[in-house]
Design an enzyme around this catalytic site. Structure first.
Site, mmCIF file in Angstrom:
data_model
loop_
_atom_site.group_PDB
_atom_site.id
_atom_site.type_symbol
_atom_site.label_atom_id
_atom_site.label_comp_id
_atom_site.label_asym_id
_atom_site.label_seq_id
_atom_site.Cartn_x
_atom_site.Cartn_y
_atom_site.Cartn_z
ATOM 1 N N LYS A 22 0.751 -4.661 13.237
ATOM 2 C CA LYS A 22 0.107 -5.962 12.698
ATOM 3 C C LYS A 22 -0.175 -5.688 11.331
ATOM 4 C CE LYS A 22 -4.053 -7.613 13.343
ATOM 5 N NZ LYS A 22 -4.841 -7.922 12.220
ATOM 6 N N ASN A 23 -1.063 -4.735 10.997
ATOM 7 C CA ASN A 23 -1.729 -4.609 9.673
ATOM 8 C C ASN A 23 -0.755 -3.881 8.739
ATOM 9 O OD1 ASN A 23 -3.845 -5.813 10.640
ATOM 10 N ND2 ASN A 23 -5.237 -4.122 10.771
ATOM 11 N N ARG A 121 -17.099 -10.750 5.233
ATOM 12 C CA ARG A 121 -15.564 -10.346 4.693
ATOM 13 C C ARG A 121 -15.713 -10.850 3.383
ATOM 14 N NH1 ARG A 121 -12.182 -9.604 9.318
ATOM 15 N NH2 ARG A 121 -11.105 -8.394 7.982
ATOM 16 N N ARG A 397 -3.402 -12.464 18.771
ATOM 17 C CA ARG A 397 -3.400 -12.503 17.404
ATOM 18 C C ARG A 397 -2.525 -11.010 16.975
ATOM 19 N NH1 ARG A 397 -8.385 -14.098 13.920
ATOM 20 N NH2 ARG A 397 -6.682 -13.317 12.295
HETATM 21 C C1 EPZ Z 1 -8.422 -4.500 6.784
HETATM 22 O O1 EPZ Z 1 -9.082 -5.588 6.574
HETATM 23 C C2 EPZ Z 1 -7.601 -4.840 8.399
HETATM 24 N N1 EPZ Z 1 -7.063 -6.093 8.215
HETATM 25 C C3 EPZ Z 1 -8.770 -4.928 9.391
HETATM 26 O O2 EPZ Z 1 -8.066 -5.196 10.730
HETATM 27 C C4 EPZ Z 1 -9.440 -3.687 9.205
HETATM 28 O O3 EPZ Z 1 -10.658 -3.669 10.400
HETATM 29 C C5 EPZ Z 1 -9.761 -3.284 8.063
HETATM 30 O O4 EPZ Z 1 -9.029 -3.297 6.909
HETATM 31 C C6 EPZ Z 1 -10.670 -1.914 7.932
HETATM 32 O O5 EPZ Z 1 -9.847 -0.752 8.195
HETATM 33 C C7 EPZ Z 1 -5.655 -5.975 7.918
HETATM 34 O O6 EPZ Z 1 -5.068 -5.073 7.323
HETATM 35 C C8 EPZ Z 1 -4.875 -7.620 8.218
HETATM 36 P P1 EPZ Z 1 -11.550 -3.780 4.056
HETATM 37 P P2 EPZ Z 1 -9.851 -5.817 5.030
HETATM 38 O O7 EPZ Z 1 -11.242 -4.689 2.749
HETATM 39 O O8 EPZ Z 1 -8.790 -5.318 4.083
HETATM 40 C C9 EPZ Z 1 -16.005 -4.791 2.506
HETATM 41 C C10 EPZ Z 1 -7.926 -6.115 12.680
HETATM 42 O O9 EPZ Z 1 -8.508 -6.151 13.672
HETATM 43 N N2 EPZ Z 1 -15.546 -5.496 1.592
HETATM 44 O O10 EPZ Z 1 -10.997 -2.408 4.078
HETATM 45 O O11 EPZ Z 1 -10.354 -7.016 4.910
HETATM 46 C C11 EPZ Z 1 -15.872 -5.440 3.991
HETATM 47 O O12 EPZ Z 1 -17.085 -6.596 4.218
HETATM 48 C C12 EPZ Z 1 -8.619 -6.279 11.355
HETATM 49 O O13 EPZ Z 1 -6.648 -5.851 12.650
HETATM 50 C C13 EPZ Z 1 -16.089 -5.995 0.271
HETATM 51 O O14 EPZ Z 1 -17.415 -5.661 0.428
HETATM 52 O O15 EPZ Z 1 -10.678 -4.554 5.300
HETATM 53 C C14 EPZ Z 1 -16.167 -4.705 5.034
HETATM 54 O O16 EPZ Z 1 -17.155 -4.361 5.287
HETATM 55 C C15 EPZ Z 1 -10.004 -6.484 11.445
HETATM 56 N N3 EPZ Z 1 -15.826 -6.617 -0.515
HETATM 57 C C16 EPZ Z 1 -15.330 -3.151 4.067
HETATM 58 O O17 EPZ Z 1 -15.278 -3.644 2.984
HETATM 59 C C17 EPZ Z 1 -14.230 -7.019 -0.632
HETATM 60 O O18 EPZ Z 1 -13.893 -7.433 -1.618
HETATM 61 C C18 EPZ Z 1 -13.937 -3.123 4.776
HETATM 62 O O19 EPZ Z 1 -13.182 -4.000 4.401
HETATM 63 C C19 EPZ Z 1 -13.484 -6.396 0.288
HETATM 64 C C20 EPZ Z 1 -14.146 -5.760 1.661
#
Ligand code: EPZ
Length: 416
Positions: A22-23, A121, A397
């Site tokens: 998916k990701n 998020r 999903r």
């Molecule tokens: C990706 O989400 C994945 N989704 C998530 O999978 C996965 O849990 C996550 O990466 C971490 O590996 C997809 O790839 C579609 P991040 P993403 O930006 O990109 C903070 C699933 O179940 N952050 O690495 O949104 C954020 O709040 C999903 O398949 C900021 O603070 O994750 C979090 O605490 C859930 N500011 C941390 O970074 C920002 O601008 C990790 O988020 C962006 C993120």
């Protein structure tokens, strides 16, 4: 909204094929907007998030066809850069449209993708990075409007190796003027897949360090076809289900090389694991041991997306485990439902303290998000008796057909 019915209490046994990621697929779908022509993705999982993203791309002017697990996106005619509210707010990954739409059309407007049950998020890292690339944002509480005369390459340091922000910067940089150096980039396998996809389409991307990328902008990208890699989180889900039920399983098309952190934990728990290219054998008949302490980390550490499923599995280990969630601020949502089954879990901030119990009680359960739902499936498979899980749509999903897959492993599970 369907419910799952699961008769638990017996070991999983058998072989299962692992679906596409998916990701991995979602960023390739958004990156297809950068190509004024066709993109073909093979082994694309047929899941709700892919359908929602395909629907969103159609509203922007793309023509999309599915042939089983092959999706073709023709992005020759992009007629709009305003992403529809319904799809955007249903799916966080819509944020990954920023980079491609700015690269292709120099503008984008969307409702701010909502937070979700696992955390707020935010998108500050995406916006700060893109602003360095000559993008102007009109900030408003619930919408993102961004535009640029021309994207410019820049030196960018991500204060946190965000997966989505890394993907957005890469997709913005491939058609930008000049060179982008991205430091503290995420290293998840999904990033490698996106870079491979874009390089095949003519992008100039070089990894110049463990978490540093150099991207030289080019004038345009050409048509490309690509196979989506297997889903490491789906594979991990089924391995943890086999540990929770003390079974023996074989995973085919498994991304073994991306699963070292989980495989290490499974061996700590007493499972025998053998990885042979894309086949993974596991014997978990004597996998009773707890895990003294584990924390979720960015890749290659233990993935946050497997945290809820490990939590469920540890509720029936023989001893005490400590699990710390360091990536998202609210990802223990599944704990109350597990407690309803008799699990002994104490939460303290970002740590969960789990005391293994000799058995879980089957009962009526509710899933509130994707990975918590998968965790409840694991707990129900380990519990004695018949459980039902409402909210199966959350699980759909990310899992193409969790009933089909687990039935291959001799589970008694069906969608009601
Ligand atoms: C990706 O989400 C994945 N989704 C998530 O999978 C996965 O849990 C996550 O990466 C971490 O590996 C997809 O790839 C579609 P991040 P993403 O930006 O990109 C903070 C699933 O179940 N952050 O690495 O949104 C954020 O709040 C999903 O398949 C900021 O603070 O994750 C979090 O605490 C859930 N500011 C941390 O970074 C920002 O601008 C990790 O988020 C962006 C993120």
């Amino acid at each position: 909204m369907g419910s799952l019915s699961i008769k638990g209490g017996r070991p999983l046994n058998g072989e299962v094929n692992i679906q596409g990621s998916k990701n991995g697929a979602l960023p390739l779908l958004t990156a297809s907007l950068l190509i004024s022509g066709k993109t073909v993705l093979h082994n694309c999982p047929r899941i709700k998030d892919i359908d929602a993203m395909a629907q969103l791309l159609k509203t922007l002017g793309c023509e999309i066809t599915f042939e089983k697990n092959t999706i073709t996106i023709d992005a020759t005619q992009i007629c709009d850069t305003h992403c529809p509210q319904k799809q955007v707010q249903a799916m966080r990954s819509s944020i990954m449209l920023l980079g491609p739409l700015l690269g292709r059309c120099q503008s984008v407007r969307m409702n701010r993708p909502g937070g979700c049950v696992i955390g707020e998020r935010p998108t500050d890292l995406h916006e700060a990075a893109l602003q360095k690339m000559n993008v102007r944002f009109e900030t408003a509480p619930d919408t993102i409007t961004a535009y640029t005369e021309k994207l410019k390459g820049a030196d960018i340091y991500l204060t946190f190796p965000s997966v989505g922000a890394t993907e957005n910067v890469i997709m913005a940089a491939v058609l930008a003027e000049g060179v982008t150096h991205l430091k503290n980039a995420a290293r998840e396998p999904e990033i490698e897949l996106l870079c491979e996809f874009l390089k095949r389409a003519g992008a100039k991307i070089r990894r110049i360090g463990e978490n540093e990328l150099e991207i030289r902008g080019v004038k345009c990208l050409h048509e490309v076809s690509m196979k989506v890699m297997p889903d490491r989180i789906v594979a991990g889900t089924y391995l943890l289900a086999a540990v929770a039920t003390k079974g023996q399983v074989v995973l085919r098309n498994a991304p073994c090389r991306q699963m070292d952190s989980l495989i290490g934990l499974l061996r700590q728990m007493g499972a025998g694991v053998l990885a042979d290219h894309d086949i993974l054998y596991m014997d978990a008949e004597s996998a009773y041991l707890p895990v003294e302490y584990v924390q979720t980390q960015v890749y290659p550490g233990f993935p946050t997306d497997l945290q809820s499923m490990l939590l469920a599995t540890l509720t029936v280990a023989r001893g005490e485990s400590v699990l710390e969630e360091t990536i998202f601020e609210d990802r223990f949502k599944v704990v109350p439902e597990l407690r309803n089954m008799g699990a002994d879990i104490r939460e303290e901030g970002r740590r969960a303290y789990i005391k293994g119990v000799s058995f879980l009680r089957a009962t009526h359960l509710t899933a509130y998000e994707l990975r918590g739902g998968a965790a409840l499936v694991i707990a129900a498979l380990a519990a004695r008796g018949e459980s039902t899980i409402d909210g199966a749509h959350f699980i759909e999903r990310g899992y193409e057909n969790i009933c089909r897959d687990l039935q291959c492993l001799n589970a008694e599970i069906c969608l009601q």
